[in-house]
Design an enzyme around this catalytic site. Structure first.
Site, PDB file in Angstrom:
ATOM      1  N   ASP A  74      10.127 -17.655   6.549  1.00 33.70           N
ATOM      2  CA  ASP A  74      10.897 -16.760   7.423  1.00 33.70           C
ATOM      3  C   ASP A  74      12.349 -17.241   7.440  1.00 33.70           C
ATOM      4  O   ASP A  74      12.655 -18.301   7.988  1.00 33.70           O
ATOM      5  CB  ASP A  74      10.291 -16.802   8.830  1.00 33.70           C
ATOM      6  CG  ASP A  74      10.944 -15.824   9.793  1.00 33.70           C
ATOM      7  OD1 ASP A  74      12.050 -15.336   9.493  1.00 33.70           O
ATOM      8  OD2 ASP A  74      10.342 -15.553  10.854  1.00 33.70           O
ATOM      9  N   HIS A  75      13.240 -16.446   6.850  1.00 33.97           N
ATOM     10  CA  HIS A  75      14.639 -16.887   6.701  1.00 33.97           C
ATOM     11  C   HIS A  75      15.412 -16.833   8.015  1.00 33.97           C
ATOM     12  O   HIS A  75      16.566 -17.280   8.076  1.00 33.97           O
ATOM     13  CB  HIS A  75      15.353 -16.035   5.643  1.00 33.97           C
ATOM     14  CG  HIS A  75      16.375 -16.794   4.861  1.00 33.97           C
ATOM     15  ND1 HIS A  75      17.066 -17.877   5.376  1.00 33.97           N
ATOM     16  CD2 HIS A  75      16.836 -16.638   3.591  1.00 33.97           C
ATOM     17  CE1 HIS A  75      17.903 -18.347   4.464  1.00 33.97           C
ATOM     18  NE2 HIS A  75      17.790 -17.614   3.382  1.00 33.97           N
TER      19      HIS A  75
END
Length: 467
Positions: free
Chosen positions: A439-440
């Site tokens: 998850d950036h």
């Protein structure tokens, strides 16, 4: 632990008495008449068996209408999005009316039956059930076709039925079996089948509407040792179980849950980082301790957990899009393919549990997963997920991030590789590819790179894994 049935109270009109006389001016004075409850009719609701469950299918009713129930007694088996679970009642009473039949689907929180406190209240409960307008939709597979006379061609002789398959051959197909594609059996029957090494697909059930019960498994196990099915019979049975091309098949409850989770994952901005890890030392360790019951899955989970200790952000998760949580435990979820779907049993506190206990726990979880007997905390508490396709010879792949978690690691096969050594020579090493999807919003490239470097060091020098 079995789940408890949720119930709400419906007062019985036969047992309500006004404490004031009927001539008392209750409406004028604004005072409400006091009611004394002597008996109760309760609605039994479809329970939420997991955080992602929105509806459930009735696999089978353990009790029948009119049966007396005791608190803590199993009443119904419900198929959630991940497992089949026995559900218990929280009250004593009588199962007055079943509102959702076996094979039917009901939304979480909707009524599936009525529970009467006394035997005298059963008739009134049935009346309430029949007048209810909110009837849950039954599954398409639950519809039972009208019996049709069997047509036997003149040129076909009588079929030869093996003795082992002759047990209660007249049993009907269970409505929750999705047209025979799914095996419907009691939890104890499934456990017994594992112990006796009996294939439930070959057992004919004699329980309600063809459900397989314990005595069916015992009878099959006793007879299969006497008469083994002929190869031709097995072959024809396999052909009947084949896929009919061109048909449209509705999602199972589990497939529906997987679909919703995957669609939710599309809203998360993710990125991927790959890394090559030399596995010679890990392979040697596995070969040394495999005889003690240690699995490669446990080794990878342990190595991953120890690396996450040093990189807590990779073990974090974001659910609301506004904040994220540094999880206090390192729970490694490992993807497992089961009949009709995918589930991720969780090795809790994998950084703290020793390797041998971790391996025993993993075997237990896999057995429960394949029997659809996992409890919610055994599959929905993962903080980091590992998906391993290396045993199939897959060298690399990408995995989709499970909602609410920060990262998932895809593990490929360890393969002999020609490499250049530090002294400029050519050598041979076993190497595997791992790809992490993250998850950036909460994890960045440098975080994953640092985590993978730590993981590689642990795997390439695995002495700490056995402590």
């Amino acid at each position: 632990m079995a789940h408890l049935l949720n119930t709400s109270f419906l007062p019985s009109s036969q047992t309500l008495r006004r404490s004031h006389s009927s001539s008392a001016p209750a409406l004028i004075s604004g005072r409400r008449s006091r009611l004394q409850v002597q008996a109760k009719i309760r609605e039994i609701f479809m329970p939420a068996l997991s955080s992602t469950m929105t509806e459930g299918k009735i696999v089978s009713w353990v009790k029948s209408e009119g049966d007396k129930l005791s608190k803590g007694e199993s009443v119904v088996v419900v198929e959630s999005d991940k497992a089949d679970m026995d559900v218990e009642t929280f009250y004593d009473g009588y199962l007055a009316s079943i509102m959702v039949e076996e094979g039917g689907i009901a939304a979480v929180g909707s009524a599936i039956a009525l529970l009467a406190e006394t035997e005298e209240e059963i008739a009134e409960a049935k009346a309430k059930a029949s007048s209810s307008s909110a009837a849950p939709t039954a599954a398409p597979a639950a519809a039972t076709p009208e019996p049709q006379p069997e047509k036997i061609p003149d040129n076909v002789g009588p079929a030869v039925v093996p003795k082992a398959a002759a047990v209660a051959a007249v049993s009907s197909t269970h409505p929750a079996s999705e047209g025979g594609k799914r095996i419907v059996a009691s939890p104890y029957a499934k456990k017994l089948a594992r112990e006796l090494k009996v294939d439930l697909g070959a057992v004919v059930g004699t329980g309600p509407l063809g459900r397989i019960v314990a005595k069916d498994v015992e009878a099959f196990a006793a007879q299969v040792t006497e008469v083994a099915p002929e190869p031709s019979v097995r072959k024809s049975a396999d052909a009947e179980a084949g896929i009919e091309l061109g048909t449209v098949v509705p999602f199972t409850t589990m497939q529906g849950a997987v679909s919703r989770n995957m669609l939710e994952s599309l809203s998360v901005p993710t990125f991927r980082v790959g890394y090559t890890i030399t596995t010679d030392a890990l392979d040697a360790l596995y070969k040394k301790i495999k005889s003690k019951g240690v699995t490669m899955t446990a080794l990878l989970a342990k190595a991953t957990a120890l690396a996450l200790v040093k990189h807590p952000v990779v073990n974090s998760g974001c659910r609301d899009g506004k904040s994220f949580t540094y999880n206090s435990s390192i729970n490694i979820a490992v993807a497992v393919a089961i009949d009709g779907g995918l589930i991720t049993p969780v090795l809790q506190d994998a950084d703290k549990v020793d390797l041998y206990s971790l391996s025993r726990k993993w075997k237990e979880l896999v057995d429960k997963a394949r029997a659809k007997q996992l409890q919610p905390h055994e599959y929905n508490t993962g903080t980091f997920t590992v998906s391993n396709l290396g045993m199939f010879g897959v060298d690399r792949f990408d995995a989709i991030l499970p909602p609410g978690t920060g990262a998932i690691m895809a593990v490929g096969a360890s393969q002999p590789t020609v490499v250049g050594t530090k002294d400029g020579r050519i050598g041979r090493k076993n190497q595997m590819q791992v790809n992490v999807t993250a998850d950036h919003r909460i994890i960045y490239g440098a975080d994953l790179a640092s985590f993978l470097q730590t993981l590689a060091k642990i795997i390439e020098d695995p002495k700490d894994l056995t402590f």
